[in-house]
Structure formats: C-alpha cells, structure tokens
Design a protein around this motif. Structure first.
Motif, PDB file in Angstrom:
ATOM      1  N   LYS A 116      -3.945 -90.913  21.950  1.00 32.48           N
ATOM      2  CA  LYS A 116      -2.902 -90.605  20.987  1.00 32.48           C
ATOM      3  C   LYS A 116      -2.711 -89.089  20.881  1.00 32.48           C
ATOM      4  O   LYS A 116      -3.641 -88.312  21.139  1.00 32.48           O
ATOM      5  CB  LYS A 116      -3.262 -91.161  19.615  1.00 32.48           C
ATOM      6  N   THR A 117      -1.512 -88.690  20.492  1.00 31.53           N
ATOM      7  CA  THR A 117      -1.221 -87.281  20.264  1.00 31.53           C
ATOM      8  C   THR A 117      -2.188 -86.745  19.214  1.00 31.53           C
ATOM      9  O   THR A 117      -2.428 -87.383  18.201  1.00 31.53           O
ATOM     10  CB  THR A 117       0.227 -87.113  19.778  1.00 31.53           C
ATOM     11  N   GLY A 118      -2.738 -85.584  19.480  1.00 27.71           N
ATOM     12  CA  GLY A 118      -3.676 -84.977  18.540  1.00 27.71           C
ATOM     13  C   GLY A 118      -5.129 -85.254  18.871  1.00 27.71           C
ATOM     14  O   GLY A 118      -6.017 -84.580  18.348  1.00 27.71           O
ATOM     15  N   VAL A 119      -5.390 -86.232  19.740  1.00 28.35           N
ATOM     16  CA  VAL A 119      -6.769 -86.524  20.159  1.00 28.35           C
ATOM     17  C   VAL A 119      -7.092 -85.637  21.359  1.00 28.35           C
ATOM     18  O   VAL A 119      -6.315 -85.563  22.315  1.00 28.35           O
ATOM     19  CB  VAL A 119      -6.941 -88.016  20.545  1.00 28.35           C
ATOM     20  N   LEU A 120      -8.208 -84.919  21.282  1.00 29.67           N
ATOM     21  CA  LEU A 120      -8.621 -84.025  22.359  1.00 29.67           C
ATOM     22  C   LEU A 120      -8.751 -84.797  23.670  1.00 29.67           C
ATOM     23  O   LEU A 120      -9.351 -85.871  23.706  1.00 29.67           O
ATOM     24  CB  LEU A 120      -9.959 -83.370  22.000  1.00 29.67           C
ATOM     25  N   ASP A 121      -8.168 -84.249  24.735  1.00 32.19           N
ATOM     26  CA  ASP A 121      -8.200 -84.880  26.062  1.00 32.19           C
ATOM     27  C   ASP A 121      -8.905 -83.940  27.039  1.00 32.19           C
ATOM     28  O   ASP A 121      -8.267 -83.149  27.728  1.00 32.19           O
ATOM     29  CB  ASP A 121      -6.764 -85.172  26.523  1.00 32.19           C
ATOM     30  N   PRO A 122     -10.250 -83.972  27.106  1.00 34.40           N
ATOM     31  CA  PRO A 122     -10.967 -83.047  27.977  1.00 34.40           C
ATOM     32  C   PRO A 122     -10.651 -83.237  29.460  1.00 34.40           C
ATOM     33  O   PRO A 122     -10.611 -82.259  30.206  1.00 34.40           O
ATOM     34  CB  PRO A 122     -12.444 -83.307  27.679  1.00 34.40           C
ATOM     35  N   GLN A 123     -10.393 -84.477  29.890  1.00 29.78           N
ATOM     36  CA  GLN A 123     -10.046 -84.690  31.300  1.00 29.78           C
ATOM     37  C   GLN A 123      -8.688 -84.079  31.610  1.00 29.78           C
ATOM     38  O   GLN A 123      -8.502 -83.461  32.656  1.00 29.78           O
ATOM     39  CB  GLN A 123     -10.040 -86.173  31.641  1.00 29.78           C
ATOM     40  N   GLY A 124      -7.739 -84.256  30.716  1.00 28.67           N
ATOM     41  CA  GLY A 124      -6.429 -83.652  30.902  1.00 28.67           C
ATOM     42  C   GLY A 124      -6.516 -82.141  30.962  1.00 28.67           C
ATOM     43  O   GLY A 124      -5.859 -81.486  31.785  1.00 28.67           O
ATOM     44  N   GLU A 125      -7.344 -81.552  30.089  1.00 30.34           N
ATOM     45  CA  GLU A 125      -7.509 -80.095  30.083  1.00 30.34           C
ATOM     46  C   GLU A 125      -8.167 -79.616  31.373  1.00 30.34           C
ATOM     47  O   GLU A 125      -7.806 -78.572  31.929  1.00 30.34           O
ATOM     48  CB  GLU A 125      -8.329 -79.666  28.863  1.00 30.34           C
ATOM     49  N   ALA A 126      -9.136 -80.376  31.889  1.00 33.93           N
ATOM     50  CA  ALA A 126      -9.777 -80.019  33.156  1.00 33.93           C
ATOM     51  C   ALA A 126      -8.773 -80.062  34.311  1.00 33.93           C
ATOM     52  O   ALA A 126      -8.782 -79.193  35.194  1.00 33.93           O
ATOM     53  CB  ALA A 126     -10.956 -80.949  33.435  1.00 33.93           C
ATOM     54  N   ILE A 127      -7.899 -81.065  34.291  1.00 28.13           N
ATOM     55  CA  ILE A 127      -6.864 -81.167  35.323  1.00 28.13           C
ATOM     56  C   ILE A 127      -5.910 -79.984  35.230  1.00 28.13           C
ATOM     57  O   ILE A 127      -5.561 -79.358  36.235  1.00 28.13           O
ATOM     58  CB  ILE A 127      -6.097 -82.503  35.202  1.00 28.13           C
ATOM     59  N   ARG A 128      -5.471 -79.630  34.000  1.00 26.40           N
ATOM     60  CA  ARG A 128      -4.568 -78.502  33.810  1.00 26.40           C
ATOM     61  C   ARG A 128      -5.202 -77.217  34.325  1.00 26.40           C
ATOM     62  O   ARG A 128      -4.576 -76.435  35.026  1.00 26.40           O
ATOM     63  CB  ARG A 128      -4.208 -78.339  32.334  1.00 26.40           C
ATOM     64  N   HIS A 129      -6.481 -77.019  34.005  1.00 28.88           N
ATOM     65  CA  HIS A 129      -7.184 -75.821  34.463  1.00 28.88           C
ATOM     66  C   HIS A 129      -7.272 -75.788  35.993  1.00 28.88           C
ATOM     67  O   HIS A 129      -7.039 -74.750  36.614  1.00 28.88           O
ATOM     68  CB  HIS A 129      -8.583 -75.756  33.845  1.00 28.88           C
ATOM     69  N   ALA A 130      -7.616 -76.927  36.600  1.00 25.14           N
ATOM     70  CA  ALA A 130      -7.725 -76.985  38.067  1.00 25.14           C
ATOM     71  C   ALA A 130      -6.381 -76.723  38.729  1.00 25.14           C
ATOM     72  O   ALA A 130      -6.309 -76.025  39.748  1.00 25.14           O
ATOM     73  CB  ALA A 130      -8.275 -78.351  38.488  1.00 25.14           C
ATOM     74  N   LEU A 131      -5.315 -77.252  38.162  1.00 20.70           N
ATOM     75  CA  LEU A 131      -3.984 -76.992  38.721  1.00 20.70           C
ATOM     76  C   LEU A 131      -3.647 -75.506  38.647  1.00 20.70           C
ATOM     77  O   LEU A 131      -3.092 -74.943  39.589  1.00 20.70           O
ATOM     78  CB  LEU A 131      -2.923 -77.821  37.985  1.00 20.70           C
ATOM     79  N   GLY A 132      -3.997 -74.867  37.532  1.00 18.42           N
ATOM     80  CA  GLY A 132      -3.782 -73.424  37.411  1.00 18.42           C
ATOM     81  C   GLY A 132      -4.559 -72.656  38.459  1.00 18.42           C
ATOM     82  O   GLY A 132      -4.050 -71.702  39.052  1.00 18.42           O
ATOM     83  N   SER A 133      -5.792 -73.087  38.720  1.00 18.99           N
ATOM     84  CA  SER A 133      -6.623 -72.433  39.743  1.00 18.99           C
ATOM     85  C   SER A 133      -6.040 -72.599  41.140  1.00 18.99           C
ATOM     86  O   SER A 133      -6.285 -71.769  42.018  1.00 18.99           O
ATOM     87  CB  SER A 133      -8.038 -73.010  39.722  1.00 18.99           C
ATOM     88  N   LEU A 134      -5.274 -73.669  41.346  1.00 21.51           N
ATOM     89  CA  LEU A 134      -4.649 -73.921  42.642  1.00 21.51           C
ATOM     90  C   LEU A 134      -3.279 -73.252  42.767  1.00 21.51           C
ATOM     91  O   LEU A 134      -2.579 -73.450  43.746  1.00 21.51           O
ATOM     92  CB  LEU A 134      -4.517 -75.425  42.880  1.00 21.51           C
ATOM     93  N   GLY A 135      -2.884 -72.501  41.756  1.00 23.48           N
ATOM     94  CA  GLY A 135      -1.628 -71.769  41.823  1.00 23.48           C
ATOM     95  C   GLY A 135      -0.465 -72.433  41.108  1.00 23.48           C
ATOM     96  O   GLY A 135       0.655 -71.933  41.160  1.00 23.48           O
ATOM     97  N   PHE A 136      -0.691 -73.526  40.433  1.00 21.80           N
ATOM     98  CA  PHE A 136       0.370 -74.207  39.691  1.00 21.80           C
ATOM     99  C   PHE A 136       0.351 -73.711  38.241  1.00 21.80           C
ATOM    100  O   PHE A 136      -0.024 -74.433  37.316  1.00 21.80           O
ATOM    101  CB  PHE A 136       0.184 -75.730  39.754  1.00 21.80           C
ATOM    102  N   ALA A 137       0.768 -72.475  38.060  1.00 15.50           N
ATOM    103  CA  ALA A 137       0.643 -71.807  36.761  1.00 15.50           C
ATOM    104  C   ALA A 137       1.619 -72.346  35.718  1.00 15.50           C
ATOM    105  O   ALA A 137       1.448 -72.105  34.532  1.00 15.50           O
ATOM    106  CB  ALA A 137       0.841 -70.310  36.934  1.00 15.50           C
TER     107      ALA A 137
END
Length: 79
Positions: free
Chosen positions: A10-31
C-alpha cells in the motif's frame, strides 16, 4: 477460466526492495527513475465458468491467503 492477481504494498508502506531496485538503476545510469514499487503477480487456473463467481472466489483467496491486506493491496483480473 484464468485469473491474474497483482499484489502491491500500500502507498505509505516502506518498500525496501523497490528502493534497492531504484538505487541499482541509478548506478546503471538510469538517473531519471525517482521511485520504484515492487510487487508480485499470481496467475490462477480456475474451474469456475462464470466471471462473477471466479472473481468472488479469487477475492476470497486474496483476503485469506494471497495478500496481507494490512500492508498490501490487490487487483483481480479475470482473463
């Protein structure tokens, strides 16, 4: 008959896997990715022949087992 259930936090619930994916995408150049929510998809083969019956059955399954309704929401599609 087939059904597809999409379960997401649900919206507002911390999503650590989603955050890890976002971070990894940023590291791969998908800023340009500013947020990621990760979920699961469950596909079911049902014996039901009527869409309304199938949808009611699948919603009951979600409420009892497939989704933790305290922190997750779900969407049912009858295919």
């Amino acid at each position: 008959m087939k059904a597809r259930v999409t379960v997401m936090l649900k919206t507002g619930v911390l999503d650590p896997q989603g955050e890890a994916i976002r971070h990894a995408l940023g590291s791969l150049g998908f800023a340009g990715v500013t947020g990621v929510r990760q979920g699961k998809v469950i596909e079911l083969e049902l014996a039901a022949t009527e869409a309304a019956t199938a949808e009611a059955e699948v919603k009951a399954m979600c409420e009892k087992l497939l989704a933790n309704t305290v922190i997750e929401s779900y969407r049912v599609e009858i295919l």
